[in-house]
Design a protein around this motif. Structure first.
Motif, PDB file in Angstrom:
ATOM      1  N   PRO A 127      -3.882  17.085  85.238  1.00  0.00           N
ATOM      2  CA  PRO A 127      -3.169  16.846  83.974  1.00  0.00           C
ATOM      3  C   PRO A 127      -2.052  17.862  83.698  1.00  0.00           C
ATOM      4  O   PRO A 127      -0.953  17.478  83.283  1.00  0.00           O
ATOM      5  N   ALA A 128      -2.319  19.152  83.934  1.00  0.00           N
ATOM      6  CA  ALA A 128      -1.322  20.183  83.631  1.00  0.00           C
ATOM      7  C   ALA A 128      -0.073  20.001  84.491  1.00  0.00           C
ATOM      8  O   ALA A 128       1.064  20.099  83.999  1.00  0.00           O
ATOM      9  N   GLN A 129      -0.270  19.706  85.774  1.00  0.00           N
ATOM     10  CA  GLN A 129       0.842  19.420  86.693  1.00  0.00           C
ATOM     11  C   GLN A 129       1.629  18.213  86.209  1.00  0.00           C
ATOM     12  O   GLN A 129       2.863  18.224  86.187  1.00  0.00           O
TER      13      GLN A 129
ATOM     14  N   GLY B 236       5.881  15.453  85.238  1.00  0.00           N
ATOM     15  CA  GLY B 236       5.826  13.990  85.120  1.00  0.00           C
ATOM     16  C   GLY B 236       7.016  13.344  84.416  1.00  0.00           C
ATOM     17  O   GLY B 236       7.166  12.111  84.445  1.00  0.00           O
ATOM     18  N   LYS B 237       7.884  14.153  83.788  1.00  0.00           N
ATOM     19  CA  LYS B 237       8.980  13.579  83.004  1.00  0.00           C
ATOM     20  C   LYS B 237       9.828  12.633  83.872  1.00  0.00           C
ATOM     21  O   LYS B 237      10.215  12.995  84.980  1.00  0.00           O
ATOM     22  N   GLY B 238      10.111  11.455  83.360  1.00  0.00           N
ATOM     23  CA  GLY B 238      10.909  10.487  84.106  1.00  0.00           C
ATOM     24  C   GLY B 238      10.089   9.611  85.044  1.00  0.00           C
ATOM     25  O   GLY B 238      10.631   8.707  85.682  1.00  0.00           O
ATOM     26  N   SER B 239       8.788   9.856  85.130  1.00  0.00           N
ATOM     27  CA  SER B 239       7.933   8.999  85.975  1.00  0.00           C
ATOM     28  C   SER B 239       7.662   7.683  85.264  1.00  0.00           C
ATOM     29  O   SER B 239       7.911   7.551  84.057  1.00  0.00           O
ATOM     30  N   SER B 240       7.115   6.713  86.013  1.00  0.00           N
ATOM     31  CA  SER B 240       6.831   5.401  85.417  1.00  0.00           C
ATOM     32  C   SER B 240       5.834   5.544  84.269  1.00  0.00           C
ATOM     33  O   SER B 240       5.968   4.900  83.228  1.00  0.00           O
ATOM     34  N   LEU B 241       4.837   6.431  84.444  1.00  0.00           N
ATOM     35  CA  LEU B 241       3.828   6.629  83.407  1.00  0.00           C
ATOM     36  C   LEU B 241       4.481   7.222  82.150  1.00  0.00           C
ATOM     37  O   LEU B 241       4.291   6.740  81.034  1.00  0.00           O
ATOM     38  N   TRP B 242       5.262   8.267  82.343  1.00  0.00           N
ATOM     39  CA  TRP B 242       5.927   8.960  81.235  1.00  0.00           C
ATOM     40  C   TRP B 242       6.836   8.011  80.463  1.00  0.00           C
ATOM     41  O   TRP B 242       6.759   7.896  79.237  1.00  0.00           O
ATOM     42  N   ASN B 243       7.687   7.289  81.219  1.00  0.00           N
ATOM     43  CA  ASN B 243       8.639   6.381  80.570  1.00  0.00           C
ATOM     44  C   ASN B 243       7.931   5.253  79.823  1.00  0.00           C
ATOM     45  O   ASN B 243       8.380   4.819  78.769  1.00  0.00           O
ATOM     46  N   ALA B 244       6.818   4.808  80.401  1.00  0.00           N
ATOM     47  CA  ALA B 244       6.066   3.723  79.755  1.00  0.00           C
ATOM     48  C   ALA B 244       5.529   4.175  78.395  1.00  0.00           C
ATOM     49  O   ALA B 244       5.567   3.432  77.414  1.00  0.00           O
TER      50      ALA B 244
ATOM     51  N   ASN C 291      -3.711   7.590  86.712  1.00  0.00           N
ATOM     52  CA  ASN C 291      -4.513   8.792  86.562  1.00  0.00           C
ATOM     53  C   ASN C 291      -4.913   9.054  85.095  1.00  0.00           C
ATOM     54  O   ASN C 291      -4.069   9.303  84.241  1.00  0.00           O
ATOM     55  N   THR C 292      -6.221   8.986  84.781  1.00  0.00           N
ATOM     56  CA  THR C 292      -6.692   9.102  83.390  1.00  0.00           C
ATOM     57  C   THR C 292      -6.300  10.424  82.734  1.00  0.00           C
ATOM     58  O   THR C 292      -5.804  10.449  81.610  1.00  0.00           O
ATOM     59  N   GLY C 293      -6.523  11.537  83.451  1.00  0.00           N
ATOM     60  CA  GLY C 293      -6.213  12.856  82.898  1.00  0.00           C
ATOM     61  C   GLY C 293      -4.727  12.976  82.575  1.00  0.00           C
ATOM     62  O   GLY C 293      -4.345  13.481  81.513  1.00  0.00           O
ATOM     63  N   ALA C 294      -3.885  12.476  83.481  1.00  0.00           N
ATOM     64  CA  ALA C 294      -2.435  12.550  83.287  1.00  0.00           C
ATOM     65  C   ALA C 294      -2.005  11.664  82.123  1.00  0.00           C
ATOM     66  O   ALA C 294      -1.202  12.065  81.276  1.00  0.00           O
TER      67      ALA C 294
END
Lengths: 357, 357
Positions: free
Chosen positions: A77-79, A84-92, A109-112
């Motif tokens: 999660p910390a990583q 993570g900025k700009g990733s599919s998860l972040w943008n979603a 990833n649940t933690g992320a």
């Protein structure tokens, strides 16, 4: 019931990425119609477009936002928060924050997902360290919502009350419960049972005036019985109860399979009972209950199981749509404000003690 | 293996009293031979004698000690302690204290049995408020002992280590485990998972030199898998895991019954599969695993389920005999002494910090 809504999807999440996410959209539309529901898919554009073509989904239903950045399923999660900025998860998730989408679904990833959602959307429940995960548990009477099943390892009375508030609003919005009933998981039903946290949470729920149908303590076997619609517990106990139940279900399944293949008459009998056993399996099919919302955020985030199939992902979409179209967020926010007021008041007995004799 | 042993029985305990207790003695002898095992039955003499005659059990096997005082199934523990002296339950436990009997079995009121046993026999485990209850859980690989399943609602690291020590000795004595493996129940297997108590207990088990086969953290689904022989957990979580599992087993049973009677072909198939399904049921038959010892006392006390049948009570007797004939009490006492020494030593990191640089 069919107000327009946009659902943001992390198309790269889960063990399978675009093939399952896009097939999940088709499955959702097939089963639930999906009138007025559009999708915003984040991820590798060419991979997503190929799946959209394969599933005959046009631009009127699905919009694609390209990014080639992805949060790995193994990332801590910390990583994920740092990188993570700009990733599919972040943008979603950001599409929800921007008010563009009514909810986000990710099989990543649940933690992320939890860390990034908390960072972007912030918590609405002040007592929670992390969003609570709710499990939809098949029972003899329908579906019971159990929370927290894993995020908050130690939960005090305030958190337990927040779970009750959020679980009730979730059950009403997604499982159609009219005035869902609530119980706190404990080792007995008498008032003096259990530890300080559950007894104090019970007191607040009884006296707080939240307008909830609080029914008292329930025990472990009340979950599968469906005694109440919402079972409230700390994340440690909830996680262990859920995984213990999964283990028992798999154990009985293995014994049943062994029994039904143990002799020639048993095999013949098994063939005759197969259609009935298949219908039975559907009632405890993990795909039919896939989709665990992360509760306690200023926005709707639904986690799909990483290994879910198209039907499972489609069900997670259904949950996201039902929550986005309901008054879930407003209802929870009002009750949480009420909780803040209640917690600032001294308890009845403290107040009495302070009264001069 | 057949040294003489006397088992003290509370003949009035449980929902049925003498008929089930005495039939349980006969069932035990039928299944396990019972060479060298004699019984001391406490309770209403005429009622017990009638059952002994009916079950063809003579004075060479069963001795009767009359009392007409009985602890009611509904009596509160505090009441039972004040008023229970001279009752069948009290006298049955006292025979162990006096060194007359090697173990006691009662299907009576759990709270009363626990309170009276603690008063008469005293705790051997210093950290425990009340005796721990161990459940024998059928798994894919055999039987896993899970403890505590209900007595100690909040369990600190020291108590969890005591559960590990007692659970290991119990599994070795009763389920024939050669060097039983141990796991602590947690929400994940990584070292940093869970709350302070489980992490500290894990450290003591790793570093304490108890000679136990400690395997680390296990999750809820590991119980039914049989990943380890002994699963250690606090009484709150253990009670909820056990009852949740019972609820799930009953839920699946109900669905199965519904499926197998849902149509004519299903009914025909069910008939053919019946013998195989019966054999399967035996593997999860509650009677076959009935009998939960109360661990942590200076003496062996086995609780039978109040509603157990003769087969179930017979199995509780088997557990009592196996424990009484084993080196269980000696082994536990040695390990508990070792634990006292370990707890008095400063932890490795504390010691290092105190070393001048």
């Amino acid at each position: 019931m069919s107000s327009p809504v946009l659902i943001s999807l992390d198309a790269m999440g889960g063990d399978h990425g675009p093939p399952v996410v896009v097939a999940g959209v088709r499955d959702y539309r097939k089963r639930h119609g999906g009138e007025g529901v559009r999708f915003l898919l984040h991820g590798e554009e060419s991979a997503i477009r190929a799946e959209l073509t394969r599933n005959a989904l046009g631009d009127d239903v699905c919009e694609v936002r390209h990014t080639d950045k992805v949060v790995a399923m193994t990332e801590k999660p910390a990583q994920a928060m740092r990188r993570g900025k700009g990733s599919s998860l972040w943008n979603a998730v950001e599409a929800v924050k921007a008010g563009e989408a009514g909810a986000v679904v990710s099989a990543g990833n649940t933690g992320a997902l939890m860390a990034i959602s908390k960072l972007i959307l912030r918590m609405s429940a002040h007592g929670l360290e992390r969003p609570a995960i709710v499990a939809s548990w098949p029972t003899l009477r329908g579906v019971t919502a159990v929370l927290d099943v894993g995020a908050n390892v130690e939960s005090d009375a305030e958190q337990l009350v927040e779970f009750a508030i959020m679980g009730e609003a979730f059950h009403a919005a997604v499982h159609g419960g009219d005035k869902p009933t609530i119980g706190i998981l404990n080792v007995g039903s008498e008032d003096m049972k259990g530890h300080e946290e559950v007894r104090e949470a019970a007191r607040i729920l009884r006296e707080g005036g939240f307008g909830l149908a609080y029914k008292g303590f329930v025990e472990g076997d009340d979950i599968a019985k469906g005694t109440v619609d919402v079972v409230v517990t700390d994340g440690f106990t909830g996680n262990i109860a859920l995984k213990t139940a999964e283990g028992v279900a798999r154990f009985i399944s293995a014994l049943l399979k062994e029994a039904l293949t143990s002799s020639v008459p048993a095999r013949a009998g098994a063939l005759l009972t197969l259609p009935a056993l298949r219908r039975m399996r559907q009632r405890i099919d993990p795909s039919a209950i896939n989709g665990g919302p992360l509760l306690g955020l200023n926005g709707i985030v639904v986690k799909s199981h990483g290994g879910a199939d198209a039907k499972g992902f489609g069900n997670a979409i259904r949950i996201a749509v039902d929550l986005a179209r309901s008054d879930y967020l407003k209802k929870v926010s009002e009750s949480l404000n009420r909780l803040t007021v209640v917690l600032e008041q001294p308890a009845a007995e403290d107040a009495a003690m302070e009264t001069p004799q």
